[in-house]
Design a protein around this motif. Structure first.
Motif, PDB file in Angstrom:
ATOM      1  N   VAL A   1      -2.053   0.856  -0.527  1.00 56.88           N
ATOM      2  CA  VAL A   1      -1.112   1.950  -0.796  1.00 56.88           C
ATOM      3  C   VAL A   1      -1.719   2.940  -1.777  1.00 56.88           C
ATOM      4  O   VAL A   1      -1.658   4.162  -1.579  1.00 56.88           O
ATOM      5  CB  VAL A   1       0.215   1.391  -1.338  1.00 56.88           C
ATOM      6  CG1 VAL A   1       1.155   2.540  -1.740  1.00 56.88           C
ATOM      7  CG2 VAL A   1       0.886   0.510  -0.297  1.00 56.88           C
ATOM      8  N   MET A   2      -2.323   2.442  -2.838  1.00 54.90           N
ATOM      9  CA  MET A   2      -2.964   3.323  -3.808  1.00 54.90           C
ATOM     10  C   MET A   2      -4.111   4.094  -3.155  1.00 54.90           C
ATOM     11  O   MET A   2      -4.287   5.291  -3.403  1.00 54.90           O
ATOM     12  CB  MET A   2      -3.485   2.506  -4.993  1.00 54.90           C
ATOM     13  CG  MET A   2      -2.431   1.768  -5.775  1.00 54.90           C
ATOM     14  SD  MET A   2      -3.195   0.759  -7.073  1.00 54.90           S
ATOM     15  CE  MET A   2      -1.876  -0.405  -7.420  1.00 54.90           C
ATOM     16  N   ALA A   3      -4.883   3.406  -2.348  1.00 54.34           N
ATOM     17  CA  ALA A   3      -6.028   4.050  -1.708  1.00 54.34           C
ATOM     18  C   ALA A   3      -5.581   5.213  -0.828  1.00 54.34           C
ATOM     19  O   ALA A   3      -6.169   6.299  -0.869  1.00 54.34           O
ATOM     20  CB  ALA A   3      -6.812   3.031  -0.886  1.00 54.34           C
ATOM     21  N   ARG A   4      -4.526   4.995  -0.041  1.00 57.84           N
ATOM     22  CA  ARG A   4      -4.053   6.062   0.852  1.00 57.84           C
ATOM     23  C   ARG A   4      -3.372   7.177   0.064  1.00 57.84           C
ATOM     24  O   ARG A   4      -3.536   8.359   0.379  1.00 57.84           O
ATOM     25  CB  ARG A   4      -3.087   5.491   1.892  1.00 57.84           C
ATOM     26  CG  ARG A   4      -3.765   4.747   3.026  1.00 57.84           C
ATOM     27  CD  ARG A   4      -2.822   4.542   4.194  1.00 57.84           C
ATOM     28  NE  ARG A   4      -1.704   3.667   3.841  1.00 57.84           N
ATOM     29  CZ  ARG A   4      -1.732   2.338   3.967  1.00 57.84           C
ATOM     30  NH1 ARG A   4      -2.822   1.744   4.420  1.00 57.84           N
ATOM     31  NH2 ARG A   4      -0.685   1.604   3.648  1.00 57.84           N
ATOM     32  N   THR A   5      -2.615   6.807  -0.944  1.00 59.10           N
ATOM     33  CA  THR A   5      -1.863   7.807  -1.695  1.00 59.10           C
ATOM     34  C   THR A   5      -2.787   8.752  -2.444  1.00 59.10           C
ATOM     35  O   THR A   5      -2.593   9.974  -2.443  1.00 59.10           O
ATOM     36  CB  THR A   5      -0.909   7.124  -2.694  1.00 59.10           C
ATOM     37  OG1 THR A   5      -0.022   6.252  -1.974  1.00 59.10           O
ATOM     38  CG2 THR A   5      -0.087   8.156  -3.453  1.00 59.10           C
ATOM     39  N   TYR A   6      -3.812   8.194  -3.074  1.00 57.63           N
ATOM     40  CA  TYR A   6      -4.677   9.003  -3.934  1.00 57.63           C
ATOM     41  C   TYR A   6      -6.031   9.322  -3.291  1.00 57.63           C
ATOM     42  O   TYR A   6      -6.885   9.931  -3.936  1.00 57.63           O
ATOM     43  CB  TYR A   6      -4.865   8.284  -5.283  1.00 57.63           C
ATOM     44  CG  TYR A   6      -3.549   8.095  -5.980  1.00 57.63           C
ATOM     45  CD1 TYR A   6      -2.981   9.114  -6.734  1.00 57.63           C
ATOM     46  CD2 TYR A   6      -2.838   6.901  -5.850  1.00 57.63           C
ATOM     47  CE1 TYR A   6      -1.741   8.953  -7.345  1.00 57.63           C
ATOM     48  CE2 TYR A   6      -1.598   6.731  -6.453  1.00 57.63           C
ATOM     49  CZ  TYR A   6      -1.053   7.761  -7.194  1.00 57.63           C
ATOM     50  OH  TYR A   6       0.173   7.600  -7.794  1.00 57.63           O
ATOM     51  N   GLN A   7      -6.190   8.899  -2.012  1.00 54.74           N
ATOM     52  CA  GLN A   7      -7.402   9.199  -1.263  1.00 54.74           C
ATOM     53  C   GLN A   7      -8.659   8.735  -2.007  1.00 54.74           C
ATOM     54  O   GLN A   7      -9.588   9.513  -2.255  1.00 54.74           O
ATOM     55  CB  GLN A   7      -7.480  10.695  -0.960  1.00 54.74           C
ATOM     56  CG  GLN A   7      -6.304  11.223  -0.125  1.00 54.74           C
ATOM     57  CD  GLN A   7      -6.308  10.702   1.312  1.00 54.74           C
ATOM     58  OE1 GLN A   7      -7.051  11.184   2.141  1.00 54.74           O
ATOM     59  NE2 GLN A   7      -5.465   9.718   1.595  1.00 54.74           N
ATOM     60  N   VAL A   8      -8.643   7.450  -2.366  1.00 56.99           N
ATOM     61  CA  VAL A   8      -9.792   6.859  -3.045  1.00 56.99           C
ATOM     62  C   VAL A   8     -10.244   5.630  -2.266  1.00 56.99           C
ATOM     63  O   VAL A   8      -9.468   5.024  -1.523  1.00 56.99           O
ATOM     64  CB  VAL A   8      -9.457   6.454  -4.501  1.00 56.99           C
ATOM     65  CG1 VAL A   8      -9.164   7.691  -5.342  1.00 56.99           C
ATOM     66  CG2 VAL A   8      -8.279   5.478  -4.555  1.00 56.99           C
ATOM     67  N   ASP A   9     -11.507   5.257  -2.456  1.00 48.92           N
ATOM     68  CA  ASP A   9     -12.077   4.083  -1.797  1.00 48.92           C
ATOM     69  C   ASP A   9     -12.096   2.935  -2.805  1.00 48.92           C
ATOM     70  O   ASP A   9     -12.834   2.981  -3.794  1.00 48.92           O
ATOM     71  CB  ASP A   9     -13.498   4.395  -1.332  1.00 48.92           C
ATOM     72  CG  ASP A   9     -14.136   3.222  -0.590  1.00 48.92           C
ATOM     73  OD1 ASP A   9     -13.547   2.122  -0.581  1.00 48.92           O
ATOM     74  OD2 ASP A   9     -15.238   3.404  -0.047  1.00 48.92           O
TER      75      ASP A   9
END
Length: 358
Positions: free
Chosen positions: A80-88
Motif C-alpha cells: 500500500v505504501m509503495a503504490r501510494t507514494y510510488q516508491v520501490d
C-alpha cells in the motif's frame, strides 16, 4: 529571527530569539517561518532526535498543529505504501522509508505537514518531499544540492530548517501567560527500556511501546498512541476525555488497516499522492466484510500519556488489535484496568511516569 506572523496572520511582528545568544537551536536556511512553524519544527525535531537515540534507528515524524500526525522508525514498506507514494520497497533508503511510514499513518492529517527526520536529508527523500503536500522540513543537515531542490517547492515558500543536533535545552523552562510567568524544570526524565521491564513483553513490543512513549511526550494532552512494527497507526491528541482520545485514535487505526483491504487497493486513482490517498479513504467506507477484516489486525501496542482512569479505555483499545498497553498507572481504578487487560489477554505495564504536554 523575525517571523511572518504569530499564531494568526493578524499577530504581526512576532519573533523567535535564542535564550542563550551564543546558541542557535534551529536555523532557517530557506523560507520565512510563522510562529506555528517554529513550534512544529521544535517539537518534531525533539521527537525524532529522542526516538532515534533510544531506538538506535532513523526516525521521521509528520507534525501538524504542534502534535504528530504520525511517527515511525526506518522499516519495511508494504504494498500500500509503495503504490501510494510510488516508491520501490527493495531500493528505498532507510530515511525515506521512515518518512513514508510516518506519513502513511494518517495521510489525511499529514496534508500540509511539517516534516522532521533524525538524519541529514538526502536527494531521495528530497524527491519524495517535492511530491507531497507539506510546508517544511527540519533535519540535522542536508546533502549537497538538496536545499536548492527543496527551495523551489511551493513557489519558493517551502521552509528548510537545520537543527543543531548537539544542542541541549536549558534545564529550566519559562512561559508567559496572561501576565504570569510560569517556570518549571524541563521534562527530561529518560524514557528507557527499563520502564517496560516485563518478561511477558516481546522485544518488538518493547520497541513499539518505547516509540509510543516518545510520541506522546511531544503530543498535546490528553494523548494516546497506537503503534505497530515501529510506526504509529493512530495518534489521539488534545481531548479533554481520555476515552474519547482512545476512540478517535482507534478510528484512525481502523482507517489505516482498511486501506490495506484488497477491495480498497483494487484500483488507484490520480497521479498525485493525495489523489491516491483520497480515493483509498473513499473506498474504505464500502469495504465488504468490514468487521471480519478489522478483527485480523493484531500485535498493536498502546501508550497513554496519563493514567487510564477507567477500564473502558481497554475495551476500546482491544477493538483495534491491541495486545500491549503501557500507561503511568496510579489511578484509583488501576486495579480494574489491570483486571480488564488480563481478561482480554493484554499485557499491561505501569511506567510510573506521566508525560503530559500543554
Amino acid at each position: 529571527m523575525n517571523l511572518r506572523y504569530g499564531m494568526n496572520p493578524h499577530q504581526r511582528t512576532a519573533t523567535a530569539t535564542p535564550i542563550d545568544p551564543g546558541t542557535q537551536p534551529l536555523r532557517v536556511v530557506h523560507g520565512a517561518p510563522s510562529y506555528i512553524n517554529i513550534l512544529d519544527a521544535a517539537g518534531a525535531w525533539q521527537l525524532v532526535r529522542e526516538a532515534a537515540t533510544v531506538l538506535g534507528r532513523p526516525v521521521a515524524a509528520s507534525f501538524k498543529h504542534v502534535s504528530p500526525a504520525g511517527a515511525a522508525t526506518a522499516g519495511p514498506l508494504d504494498a500500500v505504501m509503495a503504490r501510494t507514494y510510488q516508491v520501490d520497497p527493495a531500493t528505498t533508503g532507510a530515511l525515506t522509508g521512515a518518512y513514508v511510514r510516518a506519513r502513511d499513518a494518517d495521510p489525511k492529517s499529514s496534508y500540509g505537514d511539517f516534516v522532521a527526520v533524525s538524519e541529514p536529508v538526502d536527494a531521495e527523500l528530497a524527491d519524495l518531499l517535492r511530491r507531497v503536500v507539506s510546508d517544511g522540513v527540519v533535519a540535522p543537515g542536508y546533502e549537497p544540492g538538496v536545499v536548492a531542490s527543496l527551495a523551489a517547492k511551493k513557489g519558493g515558500r517551502f521552509l528548510v530548517v537545520t537543527a543543531d543536533a548537539a544542542f541541549e535545552p536549558p534545564p529550566v523552562e519559562t512561559r508567559d501567560v496572561y501576565g504570569l510567568r510560569l517556570t518549571q524544570p524541563r521534562d527530561d526524565a529518560p524514557l528507557t527500556r527499563e520502564l517496560l521491564a516485563d518478561p511477558r513483553l516481546p522485544a518488538a513490543a518493547v520497541d513499539d511501546l518505547l516509540l509510543g512513549l516518545v510520541v506522546v511526550r511531544y503530543t498535546q494532552s490528553n494523548s494516546v498512541a497506537y503503534v505497530r512494527d515501529g510506526m504509529t497507526l493512530g495518534i489521539g491528541a488534545g481531548q479533554q476525555s481520555r476515552v474519547d482520545c482512545t476512540r478517535l485514535a482507534g478510528a484512525k487505526v481502523d482507517t489505516w488497516w482498511l486501506r490495506r483491504h484488497p477491495a480498497v487497493q483494487a484500483s488507484d486513482a490520480g497521479t498525485k499522492v493525495q489523489d491516491r490517498v483520497a480515493a483509498q479513504l473513499q473506498r474504505t467506507e464500502d469495504v465488504p466484510d468490514r468487521a471480519a477484516w478489522l478483527r485480523i489486525l493484531d500485535r498493536v501496542a498502546f501508550v497513554s500519556d496519563g493514567a487510564l482512569p477507567f477500564a473502558d479505555n481497554v475495551e476500546h483499545a482491544a477493538r483495534h488489535g491491541v495486545r500491549y498497553i503501557a500507561e503511568p498507572g496510579d489511578s484509583i481504578r488501576s486495579a480494574a484496568v489491570r483486571q480488564e487487560c488480563s481478561r482480554r489477554g493484554i499485557t499491561h505495564v505501569h511506567t510510573e511516569i506521566r508525560l503530559f504536554r500543554h
